[in-house]
Design an enzyme around this catalytic site. Structure first.
Site, mmCIF file in Angstrom:
data_model
loop_
_atom_site.group_PDB
_atom_site.id
_atom_site.type_symbol
_atom_site.label_atom_id
_atom_site.label_comp_id
_atom_site.label_asym_id
_atom_site.label_seq_id
_atom_site.Cartn_x
_atom_site.Cartn_y
_atom_site.Cartn_z
ATOM 1 N N ALA A 122 -16.241 3.557 -26.275
ATOM 2 C CA ALA A 122 -17.855 4.061 -26.386
ATOM 3 C C ALA A 122 -17.663 5.377 -27.344
ATOM 4 C CB ALA A 122 -18.351 4.494 -24.985
ATOM 5 N N GLY A 142 -14.423 1.452 -23.677
ATOM 6 C CA GLY A 142 -15.189 0.359 -23.845
ATOM 7 C C GLY A 142 -14.806 -0.844 -24.658
ATOM 8 N N GLU A 183 -12.682 -2.785 -22.528
ATOM 9 C CA GLU A 183 -13.586 -3.409 -21.355
ATOM 10 C C GLU A 183 -14.510 -4.642 -22.242
ATOM 11 O OE1 GLU A 183 -15.034 0.648 -20.863
ATOM 12 O OE2 GLU A 183 -14.900 0.281 -18.626
ATOM 13 N N GLU A 229 -10.242 7.013 -20.387
ATOM 14 C CA GLU A 229 -11.433 7.901 -19.854
ATOM 15 C C GLU A 229 -11.056 9.051 -19.211
ATOM 16 O OE1 GLU A 229 -11.223 4.620 -20.034
ATOM 17 O OE2 GLU A 229 -13.095 3.621 -20.841
HETATM 18 N N1 DAK Z 1 -16.405 7.509 -30.364
HETATM 19 C C1 DAK Z 1 -16.641 8.126 -31.546
HETATM 20 N N2 DAK Z 1 -15.938 8.206 -32.931
HETATM 21 C C2 DAK Z 1 -14.860 7.641 -32.645
HETATM 22 C C3 DAK Z 1 -14.132 7.187 -31.757
HETATM 23 C C4 DAK Z 1 -14.976 7.027 -30.324
HETATM 24 N N3 DAK Z 1 -14.573 6.362 -29.233
HETATM 25 N N4 DAK Z 1 -13.112 6.728 -32.095
HETATM 26 C C5 DAK Z 1 -12.941 6.919 -33.280
HETATM 27 N N5 DAK Z 1 -13.733 7.644 -33.719
HETATM 28 C C6 DAK Z 1 -14.167 7.946 -35.002
HETATM 29 C C7 DAK Z 1 -13.280 9.511 -35.225
HETATM 30 O O1 DAK Z 1 -14.247 10.649 -34.744
HETATM 31 C C8 DAK Z 1 -13.233 9.525 -36.796
HETATM 32 O O2 DAK Z 1 -14.454 9.745 -37.305
HETATM 33 P P1 DAK Z 1 -14.588 11.228 -38.407
HETATM 34 O O3 DAK Z 1 -14.306 12.277 -37.631
HETATM 35 O O4 DAK Z 1 -13.738 10.803 -39.556
HETATM 36 O O5 DAK Z 1 -16.093 11.341 -38.507
HETATM 37 C C9 DAK Z 1 -13.166 8.135 -37.019
HETATM 38 O O6 DAK Z 1 -13.588 7.326 -36.161
HETATM 39 C C10 DAK Z 1 -11.678 7.681 -37.506
HETATM 40 O O7 DAK Z 1 -10.799 7.871 -36.300
HETATM 41 P P2 DAK Z 1 -9.652 9.117 -36.344
HETATM 42 O O8 DAK Z 1 -9.766 9.792 -37.607
HETATM 43 O O9 DAK Z 1 -9.504 9.626 -35.045
HETATM 44 O O10 DAK Z 1 -8.555 8.024 -36.496
HETATM 45 P P3 DAK Z 1 -6.986 7.998 -36.019
HETATM 46 O O11 DAK Z 1 -6.108 6.693 -36.582
HETATM 47 O O12 DAK Z 1 -6.359 9.168 -36.381
HETATM 48 O O13 DAK Z 1 -6.882 7.700 -34.428
HETATM 49 C C11 DAK Z 1 -7.825 6.669 -32.265
HETATM 50 C C12 DAK Z 1 -7.401 6.484 -33.993
HETATM 51 C C13 DAK Z 1 -8.272 5.465 -31.974
HETATM 52 C C14 DAK Z 1 -6.280 6.921 -31.791
HETATM 53 C C15 DAK Z 1 -8.463 8.092 -32.296
HETATM 54 O O14 DAK Z 1 -9.676 7.880 -33.061
HETATM 55 C C16 DAK Z 1 -9.026 8.308 -30.741
HETATM 56 O O15 DAK Z 1 -8.432 8.527 -29.693
HETATM 57 N N6 DAK Z 1 -10.369 7.690 -30.596
HETATM 58 C C17 DAK Z 1 -10.893 7.872 -29.369
HETATM 59 C C18 DAK Z 1 -10.493 6.674 -28.318
HETATM 60 C C19 DAK Z 1 -10.985 6.717 -27.001
HETATM 61 O O16 DAK Z 1 -10.831 7.911 -26.241
HETATM 62 N N7 DAK Z 1 -11.850 6.001 -26.561
HETATM 63 C C20 DAK Z 1 -12.253 5.740 -25.351
HETATM 64 C C21 DAK Z 1 -13.719 6.373 -25.544
HETATM 65 S S1 DAK Z 1 -14.294 6.574 -23.768
HETATM 66 C C22 DAK Z 1 -19.751 5.188 -19.173
HETATM 67 C C23 DAK Z 1 -20.009 4.153 -20.089
HETATM 68 C C24 DAK Z 1 -19.054 3.948 -20.753
HETATM 69 C C25 DAK Z 1 -17.927 4.581 -20.812
HETATM 70 C C26 DAK Z 1 -17.558 5.556 -19.788
HETATM 71 C C27 DAK Z 1 -18.644 5.714 -19.074
HETATM 72 N N8 DAK Z 1 -20.919 5.297 -18.068
HETATM 73 C C28 DAK Z 1 -22.108 5.850 -18.810
HETATM 74 C C29 DAK Z 1 -20.552 5.517 -16.879
HETATM 75 C C30 DAK Z 1 -16.702 4.424 -21.827
HETATM 76 C C31 DAK Z 1 -16.094 5.385 -22.310
HETATM 77 C C32 DAK Z 1 -15.008 5.196 -23.496
HETATM 78 O O17 DAK Z 1 -15.002 4.101 -24.056
#
Ligand code: DAK
Length: 258
Positions: free
Chosen positions: A63, A108, A111, A131
């Site tokens: 997400a 997400g 998921e 998360e």
């Molecule tokens: N959200 C927003 N932007 C994202 C993103 C994300 N999840 N993942 C990547 N990006 C963006 C980065 O910010 C970057 O954009 P700029 O900063 O250049 O503008 C671009 O994509 C490229 O990413 P990186 O530069 O970071 O690329 P790397 O190869 O260095 O790293 C990575 C890749 C996947 C390891 C890293 O981007 C990363 O750690 N991303 C976050 C992964 C993550 O934590 N995903 C889980 C998100 S939490 C709920 C509903 C839904 C959810 C929870 C609760 N309710 C409301 C109850 C779900 C939660 C989630 O999914």
């Protein structure tokens, strides 16, 4: 411009999450576009669906953290519901859905892949539920579907530690069915989809329903459900055609979804 594209390839279709600049992260617009892409699937003619991500790096990196960062409790719950409604729609779509995971499937993204019937992935795929490291719980079904898929022990370990796992580990614990070189991913997914599409569509749909709904029932009720769905296949054109083809020693079958 849409963040999700849909392409119909005859008997199967491909939905591509297409926001590569953010590694296909799911914000509200992407979720709306995913819903619209699902609306486009003609369930009378399309017999299997593939969901994948654009680019070679990411299926869906979760997400959108930037959008979620400022949400209130009520907005967070509404965002969770929006995603959950769409993922549940995918899970209960009458036709099978294959996730072709081509890179990061985090939060997400993991998921979304779990709302599909099964997953295959490329050798660079990474799965995880990060998360708790962000101060939230998985919110698009992760706490429910992961345990059902890989068992409670591994699911709890993945979710509590927020540790990402690579493709080979995902295969070992049963989160994915097959790992292939990235270059072969879509050809493998399409071959699977075409193979499913060759079978009697009503029977395939009844199998999906029996497995999905049966798992929530006790065994006596589940067997009754199977009997009902089995019975409904009879007197269909496709049941007669499938069995006639066997008796005539005929390989080609003309299944019509009737
Ligand atoms: N959200 C927003 N932007 C994202 C993103 C994300 N999840 N993942 C990547 N990006 C963006 C980065 O910010 C970057 O954009 P700029 O900063 O250049 O503008 C671009 O994509 C490229 O990413 P990186 O530069 O970071 O690329 P790397 O190869 O260095 O790293 C990575 C890749 C996947 C390891 C890293 O981007 C990363 O750690 N991303 C976050 C992964 C993550 O934590 N995903 C889980 C998100 S939490 C709920 C509903 C839904 C959810 C929870 C609760 N309710 C409301 C109850 C779900 C939660 C989630 O999914």
């Amino acid at each position: 411009m849409s963040f999700v594209t849909y392409e119909c390839k005859g008997a199967y279709g491909i939905i591509t999450m297409n926001r590569p600049e953010a590694l296909n992260a799911l914000d509200s617009s992407v979720l709306d576009d995913l819903s619209s892409a699902l609306d486009e699937v003609d369930l009378d003619t399309v017999r299997c669906l593939i969901i994948t991500g654009a680019g070679e790096k990411s299926f869906v990196a979760g997400a959108d953290i930037k959008e979620m960062a400022g949400l209130s409790k009520a907005e967070g719950a509404a965002f969770g519901k929006k995603g959950n409604d769409i993922f549940r729609r995918i899970e209960t779509l009458p036709i099978p859905v294959i996730a072709a995971v081509n890179g990061f499937a985090l939060g997400g993204g993991c998921e979304l892949s779990m709302s599909c019937d099964f997953r295959i992935c490329s050798d660079n795929a990474v799965f995880g539920q990060p998360e708790v490291g962000l101060g939230i719980t998985p919110g698009f079904g992760g706490t429910q579907r992961l345990a059902r898929l890989i068992g409670m022990g591994y699911a709890k370990q993945m979710i509590y530690t927020a540790r990402n796992i690579k493709a080979d580990e995902a295969l070992r614990i049963g989160l994915v069915n097959q790992v292939v070189p990235q270059a072969d991913l879509m050809a493998t997914a399409e071959k699977l989809a075409a193979g499913i599409a060759k079978n009697a569509p009503i029977a395939v749909r009844q199998c999906k329903k029996a497995i999905n709904e049966g798992l929530d029932l006790d065994m006596d009720k589940a067997i009754e459900l199977e009997e009902t769905l089995f019975g409904e296949c009879f007197e269909t054109h496709d049941q007669v055609e499938g069995m006639t083809a066997f008796m005539e020693k005929r390989k080609e079958k003309n299944f019509t979804n009737n």
